[in-house]
Design a protein around this motif. Structure first.
Motif, mmCIF file in Angstrom:
data_model
loop_
_atom_site.group_PDB
_atom_site.id
_atom_site.type_symbol
_atom_site.label_atom_id
_atom_site.label_comp_id
_atom_site.label_asym_id
_atom_site.label_seq_id
_atom_site.Cartn_x
_atom_site.Cartn_y
_atom_site.Cartn_z
ATOM 1 N N LEU A 45 23.227 41.107 18.169
ATOM 2 C CA LEU A 45 23.564 42.141 19.140
ATOM 3 C C LEU A 45 24.870 42.850 18.783
ATOM 4 O O LEU A 45 25.072 44.016 19.111
ATOM 5 N N THR A 46 25.775 42.107 18.135
ATOM 6 C CA THR A 46 27.048 42.665 17.696
ATOM 7 C C THR A 46 27.253 42.275 16.234
ATOM 8 O O THR A 46 26.443 41.552 15.668
ATOM 9 N N ARG A 47 28.343 42.720 15.655
ATOM 10 C CA ARG A 47 28.617 42.399 14.250
ATOM 11 C C ARG A 47 29.906 41.586 14.137
ATOM 12 O O ARG A 47 30.714 41.568 15.053
ATOM 13 N N GLY A 48 30.078 40.966 12.966
ATOM 14 C CA GLY A 48 31.305 40.243 12.682
ATOM 15 C C GLY A 48 31.567 40.191 11.193
ATOM 16 O O GLY A 48 32.132 39.226 10.687
ATOM 17 N N ASP A 49 31.133 41.232 10.464
ATOM 18 C CA ASP A 49 31.200 41.193 9.006
ATOM 19 C C ASP A 49 32.412 41.899 8.408
ATOM 20 O O ASP A 49 32.466 42.144 7.212
ATOM 21 N N ASP A 50 33.400 42.195 9.256
ATOM 22 C CA ASP A 50 34.689 42.681 8.758
ATOM 23 C C ASP A 50 35.760 42.179 9.730
ATOM 24 O O ASP A 50 35.438 41.618 10.783
ATOM 25 N N ALA A 51 37.016 42.358 9.372
ATOM 26 C CA ALA A 51 38.106 41.778 10.164
ATOM 27 C C ALA A 51 38.118 42.281 11.606
ATOM 28 O O ALA A 51 38.301 41.506 12.544
ATOM 29 N N VAL A 52 37.898 43.563 11.795
ATOM 30 C CA VAL A 52 37.957 44.136 13.147
ATOM 31 C C VAL A 52 36.821 43.609 14.012
ATOM 32 O O VAL A 52 37.027 43.158 15.139
ATOM 33 N N SER A 53 35.585 43.659 13.486
ATOM 34 C CA SER A 53 34.440 43.226 14.296
ATOM 35 C C SER A 53 34.444 41.715 14.507
ATOM 36 O O SER A 53 34.056 41.239 15.581
ATOM 37 N N LEU A 54 34.903 40.940 13.520
ATOM 38 C CA LEU A 54 34.963 39.486 13.703
ATOM 39 C C LEU A 54 36.010 39.118 14.752
ATOM 40 O O LEU A 54 35.765 38.256 15.606
ATOM 41 N N ALA A 55 37.162 39.775 14.715
ATOM 42 C CA ALA A 55 38.198 39.509 15.723
ATOM 43 C C ALA A 55 37.661 39.818 17.120
ATOM 44 O O ALA A 55 37.884 39.057 18.072
ATOM 45 N N ALA A 56 36.927 40.937 17.246
ATOM 46 C CA ALA A 56 36.340 41.299 18.540
ATOM 47 C C ALA A 56 35.295 40.266 18.964
ATOM 48 O O ALA A 56 35.231 39.886 20.138
ATOM 49 N N TYR A 57 34.473 39.813 18.015
ATOM 50 C CA TYR A 57 33.443 38.811 18.306
ATOM 51 C C TYR A 57 34.066 37.526 18.861
ATOM 52 O O TYR A 57 33.635 36.998 19.882
ATOM 53 N N VAL A 58 35.101 37.036 18.170
ATOM 54 C CA VAL A 58 35.759 35.789 18.599
ATOM 55 C C VAL A 58 36.421 35.986 19.960
ATOM 56 O O VAL A 58 36.287 35.153 20.859
ATOM 57 N N ARG A 59 37.123 37.097 20.131
ATOM 58 C CA ARG A 59 37.784 37.375 21.410
ATOM 59 C C ARG A 59 36.770 37.448 22.557
ATOM 60 O O ARG A 59 36.968 36.860 23.616
ATOM 61 N N GLN A 60 35.681 38.165 22.350
ATOM 62 C CA GLN A 60 34.655 38.293 23.388
ATOM 63 C C GLN A 60 34.022 36.948 23.718
ATOM 64 O O GLN A 60 33.738 36.659 24.886
ATOM 65 N N ALA A 61 33.798 36.109 22.705
ATOM 66 C CA ALA A 61 33.211 34.789 22.937
ATOM 67 C C ALA A 61 34.137 33.921 23.782
ATOM 68 O O ALA A 61 33.700 33.266 24.740
ATOM 69 N N VAL A 62 35.429 33.928 23.451
ATOM 70 C CA VAL A 62 36.402 33.121 24.198
ATOM 71 C C VAL A 62 36.548 33.656 25.623
ATOM 72 O O VAL A 62 36.596 32.878 26.593
ATOM 73 N N GLU A 63 36.584 34.972 25.774
ATOM 74 C CA GLU A 63 36.669 35.565 27.116
ATOM 75 C C GLU A 63 35.429 35.238 27.947
ATOM 76 O O GLU A 63 35.534 34.970 29.152
ATOM 77 N N ALA A 64 34.257 35.227 27.317
ATOM 78 C CA ALA A 64 33.022 34.888 28.040
ATOM 79 C C ALA A 64 33.066 33.443 28.529
ATOM 80 O O ALA A 64 32.572 33.139 29.621
ATOM 81 N N ARG A 65 33.681 32.558 27.739
ATOM 82 C CA ARG A 65 33.832 31.167 28.206
ATOM 83 C C ARG A 65 34.770 31.123 29.417
ATOM 84 O O ARG A 65 34.482 30.441 30.407
ATOM 85 N N GLU A 66 35.864 31.850 29.347
ATOM 86 C CA GLU A 66 36.825 31.878 30.460
ATOM 87 C C GLU A 66 36.192 32.434 31.733
ATOM 88 O O GLU A 66 36.570 32.061 32.835
ATOM 89 N N GLN A 67 35.194 33.314 31.578
ATOM 90 C CA GLN A 67 34.497 33.912 32.721
ATOM 91 C C GLN A 67 33.295 33.073 33.170
ATOM 92 O O GLN A 67 32.612 33.445 34.128
ATOM 93 N N GLY A 68 33.017 31.970 32.479
ATOM 94 C CA GLY A 68 31.893 31.117 32.845
ATOM 95 C C GLY A 68 30.535 31.687 32.479
ATOM 96 O O GLY A 68 29.520 31.314 33.071
ATOM 97 N N LEU A 69 30.504 32.574 31.479
ATOM 98 C CA LEU A 69 29.252 33.215 31.082
ATOM 99 C C LEU A 69 28.614 32.601 29.847
ATOM 100 O O LEU A 69 27.402 32.689 29.657
#
Length: 197
Positions: free
Chosen positions: A41-65
């Motif tokens: 659904l999203t990408r993580g194959d460069d520094a910008v997109s991978l940083a966003a992927y990791v950040r979004q994943a951690v934020e989703a955990r904090e939100q209980g999603l």
């Protein structure tokens, strides 16, 4: 499911622990491969997109999603990818496993299956689930084959189910494993990961 509690799962091949922002550097070694992200659904194959992927994943955990894990190869100690629990329904005793990706050189090595063993064991055991769902883009034949090899049942296709990369609405194929099937799968598909003693 308590999203604030650290969940650490381990068998003979892999260790799963909560994904953290600090895992970015280790993930770079395996994530920068466009083919890995072709059907996600999203990408993580460069520094910008991978940083966003990791950040979004951690934020989703904090939100209980979503509860994202780092997948660690026990033999090398290297982080080889990530996987998650999501769509948790305690009322329905149901959970989904997804957002899974593993670096190309670690594919077809049994490490993804080892990670699924841990997630399924925890879901049917500690989380008291009756059903575990998995889904993939209908175009992702490699993922579909992997789910069938691990004993999941293909249930059908949800047409025009979710927006994905490039403004496309993807068809999603749904797979599941239900609790009555788990005992047999533990002794067949996942036998090598079961603790003897």
């Amino acid at each position: 499911m308590n999203f604030s509690a650290p969940i650490v799962l381990e068998n003979s091949r892999v260790r799963l622990r909560p994904l953290e922002i600090g895992d970015f550097d280790a993930l770079k070694a395996v994530a920068f491969d466009a083919e890995l992200w072709r059907y996600t659904l999203t990408r993580g194959d460069d520094a910008v997109s991978l940083a966003a992927y990791v950040r979004q994943a951690v934020e989703a955990r904090e939100q209980g999603l979503r509860y994202p894990f780092a997948i660690i190869d026990r033999a090398s100690g290297q982080i080889i990818g990530s996987t998650s629990y999501y769509n948790v329904s305690e009322t329905d005793q149901r959970i989904s496993i997804g957002y899974t990706w593993v670096g190309a050189k670690f594919q077809r090595t049994g490490l993804n299956r080892a990670a699924k063993h841990l997630l399924l064991s925890h879901a049917f055991g500690q989380l008291s689930c009756e059903r575990v769902e998995l889904e993939t883009d209908s175009r992702n034949n490699k993922s579909r084959e992997a789910m069938l090899r691990m004993g999941a049942t293909e249930e059908g296709t949800l047409r025009s189910h979710r927006p994905t990369q490039g403004g496309i609405r993807r068809d999603t194929v749904i797979f599941s494993v239900i609790k009555p099937e788990w005992s047999e799968l533990r002794q067949s598909v996942f036998q090598e990961f079961e603790v003897r003693g």
